[in-house]
Design a protein around this motif. Structure first.
Motif, mmCIF file in Angstrom:
data_model
loop_
_atom_site.group_PDB
_atom_site.id
_atom_site.type_symbol
_atom_site.label_atom_id
_atom_site.label_comp_id
_atom_site.label_asym_id
_atom_site.label_seq_id
_atom_site.Cartn_x
_atom_site.Cartn_y
_atom_site.Cartn_z
ATOM 1 N N GLN A 116 -3.187 -17.093 2.259
ATOM 2 C CA GLN A 116 -4.288 -17.350 1.337
ATOM 3 C C GLN A 116 -3.747 -17.557 -0.079
ATOM 4 O OE1 GLN A 116 -7.874 -14.744 3.160
ATOM 5 N NE2 GLN A 116 -6.266 -13.498 2.235
ATOM 6 N N PRO A 117 -3.406 -18.793 -0.437
ATOM 7 C CA PRO A 117 -2.775 -19.016 -1.740
ATOM 8 C C PRO A 117 -3.749 -18.929 -2.905
ATOM 9 C CG PRO A 117 -3.099 -21.103 -0.585
ATOM 10 C CD PRO A 117 -3.513 -20.027 0.362
ATOM 11 N N VAL A 118 -3.283 -18.290 -3.970
ATOM 12 C CA VAL A 118 -3.964 -18.295 -5.259
ATOM 13 C C VAL A 118 -2.880 -18.541 -6.302
ATOM 14 C CG1 VAL A 118 -5.340 -17.034 -6.938
ATOM 15 C CG2 VAL A 118 -5.760 -16.694 -4.491
ATOM 16 N N ASP A 119 -2.923 -19.712 -6.932
ATOM 17 C CA ASP A 119 -1.889 -20.109 -7.885
ATOM 18 C C ASP A 119 -0.515 -20.039 -7.205
ATOM 19 O OD1 ASP A 119 -3.856 -20.516 -9.833
ATOM 20 O OD2 ASP A 119 -3.798 -18.406 -10.432
ATOM 21 N N SER A 120 0.419 -19.247 -7.721
ATOM 22 C CA SER A 120 1.786 -19.252 -7.187
ATOM 23 C C SER A 120 2.092 -18.056 -6.297
ATOM 24 C CB SER A 120 2.800 -19.305 -8.334
ATOM 25 O OG SER A 120 2.659 -18.167 -9.172
ATOM 26 N N ALA A 121 1.052 -17.367 -5.842
ATOM 27 C CA ALA A 121 1.246 -16.245 -4.918
ATOM 28 C C ALA A 121 0.329 -16.431 -3.721
ATOM 29 C CB ALA A 121 0.950 -14.912 -5.609
ATOM 30 N N LEU B 239 5.880 -16.278 -4.450
ATOM 31 C CA LEU B 239 5.768 -14.878 -4.052
ATOM 32 C C LEU B 239 4.805 -14.772 -2.874
ATOM 33 C CD1 LEU B 239 6.305 -11.836 -4.503
ATOM 34 C CD2 LEU B 239 4.302 -11.821 -6.009
ATOM 35 N N VAL B 240 5.293 -14.207 -1.769
ATOM 36 C CA VAL B 240 4.482 -14.010 -0.568
ATOM 37 C C VAL B 240 4.405 -12.509 -0.318
ATOM 38 C CG1 VAL B 240 4.132 -14.634 1.845
ATOM 39 C CG2 VAL B 240 5.425 -16.169 0.338
ATOM 40 N N LEU B 241 3.221 -12.007 -0.028
ATOM 41 C CA LEU B 241 3.057 -10.582 0.219
ATOM 42 C C LEU B 241 2.257 -10.359 1.488
ATOM 43 C CD1 LEU B 241 -0.042 -9.247 -1.299
ATOM 44 C CD2 LEU B 241 0.939 -11.092 -2.660
ATOM 45 N N LEU B 242 2.312 -9.153 1.986
ATOM 46 C CA LEU B 242 1.504 -8.762 3.143
ATOM 47 C C LEU B 242 1.526 -7.248 3.266
ATOM 48 C CD1 LEU B 242 3.619 -7.867 5.634
ATOM 49 C CD2 LEU B 242 3.918 -10.325 5.766
ATOM 50 N N SER B 243 0.536 -6.725 3.983
ATOM 51 C CA SER B 243 0.556 -5.320 4.360
ATOM 52 C C SER B 243 0.640 -5.255 5.870
ATOM 53 C CB SER B 243 -0.676 -4.570 3.842
ATOM 54 O OG SER B 243 -1.868 -5.150 4.333
ATOM 55 N N ALA B 244 1.488 -4.360 6.370
ATOM 56 C CA ALA B 244 1.736 -4.233 7.800
ATOM 57 C C ALA B 244 0.992 -3.032 8.355
ATOM 58 C CB ALA B 244 3.232 -4.092 8.068
ATOM 59 N N GLU B 245 0.609 -3.131 9.605
ATOM 60 C CA GLU B 245 -0.135 -2.041 10.242
ATOM 61 C C GLU B 245 0.671 -0.753 10.293
ATOM 62 O OE1 GLU B 245 -1.829 -0.950 14.712
ATOM 63 O OE2 GLU B 245 -0.827 -2.847 14.316
ATOM 64 N N SER B 246 1.993 -0.881 10.484
ATOM 65 C CA SER B 246 2.854 0.285 10.679
ATOM 66 C C SER B 246 4.284 -0.100 10.346
ATOM 67 C CB SER B 246 2.780 0.756 12.140
ATOM 68 O OG SER B 246 3.289 -0.261 12.999
ATOM 69 N N ASP B 247 5.167 0.884 10.357
ATOM 70 C CA ASP B 247 6.584 0.595 10.129
ATOM 71 C C ASP B 247 7.143 -0.298 11.231
ATOM 72 O OD1 ASP B 247 6.638 2.093 7.787
ATOM 73 O OD2 ASP B 247 7.299 3.930 8.793
ATOM 74 N N ALA B 248 6.670 -0.105 12.471
ATOM 75 C CA ALA B 248 7.154 -0.932 13.580
ATOM 76 C C ALA B 248 6.762 -2.387 13.379
ATOM 77 C CB ALA B 248 6.601 -0.412 14.900
ATOM 78 N N VAL B 249 5.534 -2.621 12.919
ATOM 79 C CA VAL B 249 5.102 -3.988 12.648
ATOM 80 C C VAL B 249 5.822 -4.535 11.423
ATOM 81 C CG1 VAL B 249 3.115 -5.426 12.055
ATOM 82 C CG2 VAL B 249 2.881 -3.621 13.761
ATOM 83 N N ALA B 250 6.065 -3.693 10.419
ATOM 84 C CA ALA B 250 6.797 -4.137 9.228
ATOM 85 C C ALA B 250 8.172 -4.669 9.603
ATOM 86 C CB ALA B 250 6.919 -2.991 8.236
ATOM 87 N N GLU C 22 -0.939 -14.280 0.203
ATOM 88 C CA GLU C 22 -0.853 -13.153 1.120
ATOM 89 C C GLU C 22 -0.964 -13.662 2.545
ATOM 90 O OE1 GLU C 22 -3.018 -8.831 1.976
ATOM 91 O OE2 GLU C 22 -4.146 -10.432 0.984
ATOM 92 N N ILE C 23 -0.089 -13.182 3.408
ATOM 93 C CA ILE C 23 -0.184 -13.485 4.828
ATOM 94 C C ILE C 23 -1.051 -12.409 5.484
ATOM 95 C CG2 ILE C 23 1.114 -13.604 6.997
ATOM 96 C CD1 ILE C 23 3.351 -14.955 5.484
ATOM 97 N N VAL C 24 -2.049 -12.863 6.234
ATOM 98 C CA VAL C 24 -2.999 -11.946 6.866
ATOM 99 C C VAL C 24 -3.220 -12.366 8.314
ATOM 100 C CG1 VAL C 24 -4.182 -11.442 4.691
ATOM 101 C CG2 VAL C 24 -5.009 -13.307 6.132
ATOM 102 N N GLY C 25 -3.643 -11.406 9.118
ATOM 103 C CA GLY C 25 -4.129 -11.720 10.453
ATOM 104 C C GLY C 25 -3.111 -12.260 11.421
#
Length: 260
Positions: free
Chosen positions: A190-195, A231-242, A197-200
Motif C-alpha cells: 500500500q504505497p503512500v509517497d515513498s513508503a 522504505l518498505v515495512l510490515l508487521s509479522a504475526e510472530s517471530d517464526a513468520v518474521a 507497507e506489505i500486508v496480507g
C-alpha cells in the motif's frame, strides 16, 4: 526510521477513512467496507491513560463502530498498559523494515506476478488470504485449491468491488503465486509517497513450506522499489513468520501493537 514508519502508518488509513481527533488519538472513521481504528498522534509524546482509552470507547459507541487501536509500541509504550487496564485485549507483533540496499530477491517454484484489478482475480486473491489467516502460522494445513474456490464464490461482492477499485487507482498493489492448481499465495502493498507497507501475505495452508510467501513478498518489494518507494515495512504475526520476511532482507526495528 521508526518515526518515519509511525508517520506512514498514520497516513495510510486516509485512503479509506476520515480522521477525527479524540483526546490524544486520531480515530479513523471508515468510508469503505472494512473498519479502521484509533492511533496515538505521532510525535505527541503523551502518556496514554485508561481514561483516554475510555474517551475513544465512548465515541465509538456513539458512532456504532468497533473499538480498536493500532500503534508503534516504541513510540507510544504507555498505550498497551492503558488499553489492558481498560479491559481490552492487547497483542504485539514484530515490526520490520527493508530499504533498497537490504533487498535480497527470493524465487520459488511458482509463477509470481503483479495481479490485475479484474474482479475474478481479486476474488481468488482474497480467498487465498482469508484461508491463510484462518489457519495462522507456518505449519502445513489442510485447506487447498478446492477450499480456495469455495471461499472465492462466497466472497462478498462489495468487498471485491472495493478491492478492484483500489487496485485500479494504485492505492493497493497485489501479487500472486501460481502453480498448476491456480493461485496459491497472495499479498499486497500500500504505497503512500515513498513508503509502503506489505500486508496480507498468505499461502494456502496445504501449500506452505515451499517459499511461496517469501516469493510473493519479494515481488511486492521489487514492484515498490521500481515505483519510487525507498522504505518498505510490515508487521509479522510472530517471530517464526518474521523469519520468512528476513529472507527477503527485512530486519526488526520494534513492535507493532494492537488492542480491541
Amino acid at each position: 526510521m521508526i518515526t518515519r514508519v509511525d508517520t506512514y502508518l498514520h497516513s495510510v488509513p486516509l485512503s479509506g477513512a476520515v480522521a477525527e481527533q479524540v483526546g490524544p488519538f486520531t480515530l479513523f472513521r471508515s468510508t469503505t467496507v472494512w473498519p479502521y481504528y484509533a492511533r496515538p498522534v505521532p510525535g505527541s509524546d503523551v502518556t496514554i491513560k485508561p481514561d483516554d482509552v475510555e474517551l475513544v470507547r465512548a465515541r465509538c459507541a456513539e458512532l456504532e463502530i468497533p473499538l480498536s487501536f493500532e500503534w508503534v509500541v516504541d513510540t507510544c509504550p504507555s498505550l498497551g498498559p492503558a488499553a489492558a487496564a481498560a479491559g481490552l485485549t492487547v497483542v504485539e507483533h514484530p515490526l520490520l523494515v527493508l530499504e533498497r540496499d537490504d533487498f535480497r530477491p527470493v524465487v520459488a517454484d511458482a509463477r509470481v506476478e503483479i495481479l490485475s484489478a479484474d474482479e475474478d482475480v481479486v476474488r481468488a486473491a482474497r480467498a487465498v488470504a482469508n484461508l491463510a489467516f484462518s489457519d495462522p502460522g507456518t505449519a502445513v494445513g489442510a485447506a487447498g485449491p478446492a477450499e480456495r474456490d469455495a471461499a472465492a464464490a462466497e466472497t462478498r461482492d462489495d468487498m471485491v468491488a472495493t478491492l478492484s477499485d483500489r487496485a485500479r487507482r494504485g492505492i493497493s498493489v497485489t501479487a500472486g503465486a501460481f502453480t498448476d492448481d491456480g493461485m496459491v499465495a497472495s499479498g499486497t502493498h500500500q504505497p503512500v509517497d515513498s513508503a509502503t507497507e506489505i500486508v496480507g501475505v498468505g499461502t494456502l495452508p496445504s501449500m506452505r513450506r515451499r517459499g511461496l510467501g517469501a516469493a510473493v513478498t519479494s515481488a511486492l518489494v521489487e514492484h515498490a522499489l521500481s515505483h519510487g518507494v525507498d522504505l518498505v515495512l510490515l508487521s509479522a504475526e510472530s517471530d517464526a513468520v518474521a523469519a520468512v520476511y528476513e529472507r527477503v532482507g527485512f530486519h526488526r526495528i520494534g513492535s507493532a501493537g494492537a488492542a480491541e
